[in-house]
Design a protein around this motif. Structure first.
Motif, mmCIF file in Angstrom:
data_model
loop_
_atom_site.group_PDB
_atom_site.id
_atom_site.type_symbol
_atom_site.label_atom_id
_atom_site.label_comp_id
_atom_site.label_asym_id
_atom_site.label_seq_id
_atom_site.Cartn_x
_atom_site.Cartn_y
_atom_site.Cartn_z
ATOM 1 N N HIS A 6 0.818 -1.206 0.000
ATOM 2 C CA HIS A 6 0.000 0.000 0.000
ATOM 3 C C HIS A 6 0.858 1.264 0.000
ATOM 4 N N LYS A 7 2.156 1.126 0.100
ATOM 5 C CA LYS A 7 3.051 2.281 0.088
ATOM 6 C C LYS A 7 3.127 2.810 -1.333
ATOM 7 N N LEU A 8 3.016 4.126 -1.453
ATOM 8 C CA LEU A 8 2.992 4.767 -2.766
ATOM 9 C C LEU A 8 4.203 5.682 -2.908
ATOM 10 N N ILE A 9 4.891 5.554 -4.014
ATOM 11 C CA ILE A 9 6.068 6.375 -4.297
ATOM 12 C C ILE A 9 5.856 7.088 -5.620
ATOM 13 N N PHE A 10 6.033 8.409 -5.597
ATOM 14 C CA PHE A 10 5.982 9.213 -6.820
ATOM 15 C C PHE A 10 7.396 9.330 -7.366
ATOM 16 N N ILE A 11 7.533 9.177 -8.673
ATOM 17 C CA ILE A 11 8.780 9.475 -9.371
ATOM 18 C C ILE A 11 8.478 10.679 -10.253
ATOM 19 N N VAL A 12 9.147 11.800 -9.978
ATOM 20 C CA VAL A 12 8.923 13.020 -10.757
ATOM 21 C C VAL A 12 10.198 13.265 -11.561
ATOM 22 N N GLU A 13 10.135 12.914 -12.839
ATOM 23 C CA GLU A 13 11.320 12.900 -13.710
ATOM 24 C C GLU A 13 10.869 13.176 -15.139
ATOM 25 N N ASP A 14 11.458 14.184 -15.773
ATOM 26 C CA ASP A 14 11.055 14.527 -17.142
ATOM 27 C C ASP A 14 11.702 13.634 -18.195
ATOM 28 N N ASN A 15 12.798 12.966 -17.864
ATOM 29 C CA ASN A 15 13.440 12.043 -18.789
ATOM 30 C C ASN A 15 12.685 10.712 -18.709
ATOM 31 N N GLU A 16 11.850 10.460 -19.700
ATOM 32 C CA GLU A 16 10.959 9.297 -19.656
ATOM 33 C C GLU A 16 11.724 7.975 -19.554
ATOM 34 N N MET A 17 12.827 7.862 -20.265
ATOM 35 C CA MET A 17 13.616 6.621 -20.206
ATOM 36 C C MET A 17 14.189 6.401 -18.804
ATOM 37 N N TYR A 18 14.715 7.457 -18.203
ATOM 38 C CA TYR A 18 15.279 7.344 -16.856
ATOM 39 C C TYR A 18 14.171 7.006 -15.854
ATOM 40 N N ASP A 23 11.587 3.119 -12.247
ATOM 41 C CA ASP A 23 10.385 2.366 -11.900
ATOM 42 C C ASP A 23 10.664 0.865 -11.996
ATOM 43 N N TYR A 24 11.274 0.429 -13.089
ATOM 44 C CA TYR A 24 11.554 -0.985 -13.298
ATOM 45 C C TYR A 24 12.520 -1.530 -12.234
ATOM 46 N N MET A 25 13.624 -0.844 -12.031
ATOM 47 C CA MET A 25 14.646 -1.322 -11.088
ATOM 48 C C MET A 25 14.127 -1.331 -9.655
ATOM 49 N N LEU A 26 13.431 -0.280 -9.265
ATOM 50 C CA LEU A 26 12.930 -0.205 -7.895
ATOM 51 C C LEU A 26 11.777 -1.180 -7.661
ATOM 52 N N SER A 27 10.960 -1.410 -8.680
ATOM 53 C CA SER A 27 9.850 -2.354 -8.548
ATOM 54 C C SER A 27 10.360 -3.775 -8.319
ATOM 55 N N LYS A 28 11.524 -4.088 -8.887
ATOM 56 C CA LYS A 28 12.121 -5.412 -8.670
ATOM 57 C C LYS A 28 12.545 -5.582 -7.216
ATOM 58 N N GLU A 29 12.919 -4.480 -6.573
ATOM 59 C CA GLU A 29 13.454 -4.513 -5.217
ATOM 60 C C GLU A 29 12.388 -4.312 -4.143
ATOM 61 N N SER A 30 11.210 -3.852 -4.524
ATOM 62 C CA SER A 30 10.228 -3.452 -3.526
ATOM 63 C C SER A 30 8.818 -3.824 -3.969
#
Length: 170
Positions: A6-18, A23-30
């Protein structure tokens, strides 16, 4: 583990690839849920979702990271904010410090994802109110204690048997 999901994390980043890579790397870890925004304005407009953590770039179109940070803190001073930027300007880092409440200020480097993952673990998963995680740690600790006790008992029985056998063979 449900509580962590239920923990929500916002990623605010204009470089879509980054942003996608984070998102991908952190989702694997959490098991946390990640929502990405390209601008500070989008982030501010969605604060009603009540994120537990905001990973915020400084160099954003429109509102920059500092302006976005100040608006986040106006909305809810308890939202943890990690600044993640390519900008090496010390003065910008000082501005965030003076604005108060930045949890961490990181430069985009090869170990940034590991650092953020560690922050997520510390801030959101190791939280004392996360009883499931505490129980898991307690179970691991108890298992280690039981293994040590079992080893001591086995060693003691082996010594007693060796003494008994030595006495019998005389």
């Amino acid at each position: 583990m449900e509580h962590v999901q239920h923990k929500l994390i916002f990623i605010v980043e204009d470089n879509e690839m980054y942003s996608m890579m984070l998102d991908y790397m952190l989702s694997k870890e959490s098991a946390c849920r990640f929502v990405s925004f390209k601008t500070g304005e989008e982030c501010i407009a969605n604060l009603s979702m009540n994120p537990n953590l905001v990973i915020l770039d400084y160099g954003l179109p429109g509102m920059n990271g500092l302006e976005t940070f100040k608006e986040i803190k106006k909305y809810n001073p308890d939202i943890a904010v990690v600044i993640l930027t390519e900008n090496h300007d010390v003065h910008i880092a000082q501005e965030f410090v003076h604005a108060g409440g930045v949890y961490e200020y990181l430069l985009k480097e090869k170990d940034s994802v590991r650092q953020i993952s560690s922050i997520i673990d510390t801030l959101l998963i190791d939280n004392k109110e996360d009883a499931g995680h505490v129980k898991t740690k307690e179970k691991k600790k108890n298992k280690i204690i039981m293994n040590v006790l079992f080893g001591v008992v086995c060693f003691t029985v082996l010594i007693i048997f060796a003494f008994w056998f030595a006495q019998r063979c005389r």
